[in-house]
Design an enzyme around this catalytic site. Structure first.
Site, PDB file in Angstrom:
ATOM      1  N   THR A  74     -28.575 -13.953 -17.679  1.00 46.89           N
ATOM      2  CA  THR A  74     -27.842 -13.731 -16.422  1.00 46.89           C
ATOM      3  C   THR A  74     -26.333 -13.693 -16.676  1.00 46.89           C
ATOM      4  O   THR A  74     -25.636 -12.778 -16.230  1.00 46.89           O
ATOM      5  CB  THR A  74     -28.180 -14.859 -15.417  1.00 46.89           C
ATOM      6  OG1 THR A  74     -29.582 -14.785 -15.130  1.00 46.89           O
ATOM      7  CG2 THR A  74     -27.386 -14.718 -14.133  1.00 46.89           C
ATOM      8  N   ASN A 153     -38.833  -5.897 -16.501  1.00 48.04           N
ATOM      9  CA  ASN A 153     -39.485  -7.208 -16.488  1.00 48.04           C
ATOM     10  C   ASN A 153     -40.715  -7.258 -15.589  1.00 48.04           C
ATOM     11  O   ASN A 153     -41.527  -8.173 -15.706  1.00 48.04           O
ATOM     12  CB  ASN A 153     -38.493  -8.298 -16.062  1.00 48.04           C
ATOM     13  CG  ASN A 153     -37.740  -7.951 -14.813  1.00 48.04           C
ATOM     14  OD1 ASN A 153     -37.023  -6.946 -14.770  1.00 48.04           O
ATOM     15  ND2 ASN A 153     -37.892  -8.753 -13.790  1.00 48.04           N
ATOM     16  N   CYS A 334     -39.042 -12.484  -8.249  1.00 45.10           N
ATOM     17  CA  CYS A 334     -37.612 -12.713  -8.490  1.00 45.10           C
ATOM     18  C   CYS A 334     -36.806 -11.429  -8.350  1.00 45.10           C
ATOM     19  O   CYS A 334     -35.760 -11.269  -8.943  1.00 45.10           O
ATOM     20  CB  CYS A 334     -37.383 -13.355  -9.854  1.00 45.10           C
ATOM     21  SG  CYS A 334     -37.846 -12.295 -11.218  1.00 45.10           S
TER      22      CYS A 334
HETATM   23  N1  PMP Z   1     -32.792  -9.624 -17.372  1.00 47.03           N
HETATM   24  C1  PMP Z   1     -34.125  -9.515 -17.324  1.00 47.03           C
HETATM   25  C2  PMP Z   1     -34.756  -8.180 -17.492  1.00 47.03           C
HETATM   26  C3  PMP Z   1     -34.906 -10.661 -17.150  1.00 47.03           C
HETATM   27  O1  PMP Z   1     -36.242 -10.560 -17.106  1.00 47.03           O
HETATM   28  C4  PMP Z   1     -34.269 -11.922 -17.001  1.00 47.03           C
HETATM   29  C5  PMP Z   1     -35.071 -13.196 -16.821  1.00 47.03           C
HETATM   30  N2  PMP Z   1     -36.045 -13.129 -15.830  1.00 47.03           N
HETATM   31  C6  PMP Z   1     -32.864 -11.974 -17.047  1.00 47.03           C
HETATM   32  C7  PMP Z   1     -32.161 -10.809 -17.237  1.00 47.03           C
HETATM   33  C8  PMP Z   1     -32.127 -13.261 -16.884  1.00 47.03           C
HETATM   34  O2  PMP Z   1     -32.186 -14.027 -18.057  1.00 47.03           O
HETATM   35  P1  PMP Z   1     -31.943 -15.624 -18.017  1.00 47.03           P
HETATM   36  O3  PMP Z   1     -33.164 -16.222 -17.401  1.00 47.03           O
HETATM   37  O4  PMP Z   1     -31.766 -15.997 -19.454  1.00 47.03           O
HETATM   38  O5  PMP Z   1     -30.715 -15.854 -17.219  1.00 47.03           O
END
Ligand code: PMP
Length: 390
Positions: A74, A153, A334
């Site tokens: 993030t 994702n 999410c």
């Molecule tokens: N980008 C994608 C495509 C993700 O799947 C995620 C996590 N769900 C993130 C960014 C965020 O990563 P983090 O949980 O390490 O902040």
């Protein structure tokens, strides 16, 4: 713990024993502040330096790019996007290219930039594929940044990032390509060179490293041209681009997980592919599962399968499976809805009703074919049971 069937590895993974050991060892022994000038500080700095070298190797960079450690994917996405838009001197162009299927940690900073007057242009991702006509049409000279994920994702779609890179090279002299590789890292082979990107986001907890850690890789050209401004201001760590005392135990553990994943990438991909194909074969064969639709993309990562259930809400199924010790995710949990655009599932082409009936199964190389059989069985039983309540 131990008997669970964990199929939510795209949400997070269990930290590996090796990464955990590395974490503990560094936390106990090299606990200095990497910015301290004394020997303990130097030791901690060496830990970071080695971790950076390891990460560079796993993404195929030997041209001197920088790995900045962050608090996760993030933050890396936010830094790439906000930092690029606010780089000084400001760029004349105000256009940012992205896809319709991005994670919220890309969508939300882009929405904030839209409020500041930037023009955000989204490449459609219907059917799990970047629309090539849109890439050609939207790669205009005023583009300063493109932020495109490599693997989605929610659907597992592997997007044609090199096609975006080629269009930018042809038409957009000020553009930097940022790739969110959070879900692709150590699941599909790639290098920063093969992608043609200038920035790349990685996250530790998706690859059996600790949570709360990630990295933004930056091409040396982007740094030299002052193409990025920090979003965290303070002590000037990480080359001034990410202030805050680094976390050497987590960075070392992240690198440990990355090194192991990299050295066993071929075997891991083979295993993930085997698991995925087994599930798809059962879905094709088992009449109890005939109402389940697989949301396939033309090219897919091997670890994510998106399934739309026959008029059963994904959350209902998630809880029913959870009660049996089986863990999957509801596909749209999410995603960002409404003001900030559609969810990745809508962008794939699912109706709201279908998106709400979609679950995501995401494998680890540690899952077994026998576990996949148990998942399919449980899914079939729960579909039959829940259908009775309709
Ligand atoms: N980008 C994608 C495509 C993700 O799947 C995620 C996590 N769900 C993130 C960014 C965020 O990563 P983090 O949980 O390490 O902040």
């Amino acid at each position: 713990m131990g008997n669970e069937l964990y199929f939510d590895n795209s949400a997070t993974t269990r930290i590996s024993e090796e990464a955990l050991k590395t974490y503990l060892s560094v936390a106990r022994e090299q606990y200095g502040n990497p910015s301290s000038l004394h020997g303990m500080g130097k030791d901690a700095e060496t830990v970071l330096k080695n971790a950076r070298q390891t990460i560079l190797k796993t993404i195929g960079d030997n041209s001197g790019g920088a790995v900045l450690f962050t608090s996760g994917g993030t933050e890396a996405n936010n830094l790439a996007i906000l930092g690029r838009a606010h780089a000084k001197p400001r760029f004349k162009g105000k256009t940012i290219l992205t896809t319709a299927g991005e994670h919220a940690s890309v969508k939300m900073p882009l929405a904030a930039l839209a409020d500041e007057g930037y023009k955000i242009v989204e490449i459609p991702t219907v059917g799990g594929k970047l629309d090539p006509d849109a890439i050609a049409a939207y790669a205009t000279p005023d583009v300063i940044l493109a932020s495109v994920m490599l693997v989605n994702n929610e659907t597992g779609a592997l997007y044609d990032v090199p096609a975006v890179a080629a269009a930018l090279r042809r038409n957009c002299p000020d553009a930097v390509l940022h790739v969110d590789a959070t879900q692709a890292y150590l699941k599909v082979p790639f290098s920063v060179k093969s992608l043609g990107c200038g920035m790349l986001t990685l996250s530790s907890h998706k690859i059996e490293g600790p949570k709360g850690t990630g990295a933004l890789w930056i091409d040396p050209g982007v740094i030299k041209n002052r193409g990025l401004s920090p979003i965290l201001l303070g002590g000037g760590q990480e080359g001034g681009l990410r202030s805050g005392t680094e976390d050497p135990p987590s960075c070392a553990a992240f690198a440990k997980a990355a090194a192991i994943g990299y050295s066993s990438l071929t075997e891991r991909i083979a295993r993930l592919t085997e698991l995925r194909e087994r599930l798809l074969a059962i879905l094709g064969d088992d009449p109890r599962l005939s109402g389940v639709r697989v949301n396939l993309s033309p090219v897919c990562a091997p670890h994510i399968v998106s399934l739309t259930l026959p008029r059963i809400k994904s959350e209902t199924m998630l809880h029913a499976l959870s009660a049996r010790g089986i863990y999957v995710s509801s596909g749209s949990a999410c995603s960002s809805h409404g003001k900030h655009g559609t969810s990745a599932l809508s962008a794939y082409g699912l109706s709201d009703g279908d998106a709400d009936a979609t679950i995501r199964v995401s494998f680890s190389h540690r899952n077994t074919p026998e576990q996949v059989d148990r998942l399919a069985d449980a899914l079939a039983e729960e579909i039959a049971r829940l259908a009775r309540f309709k």
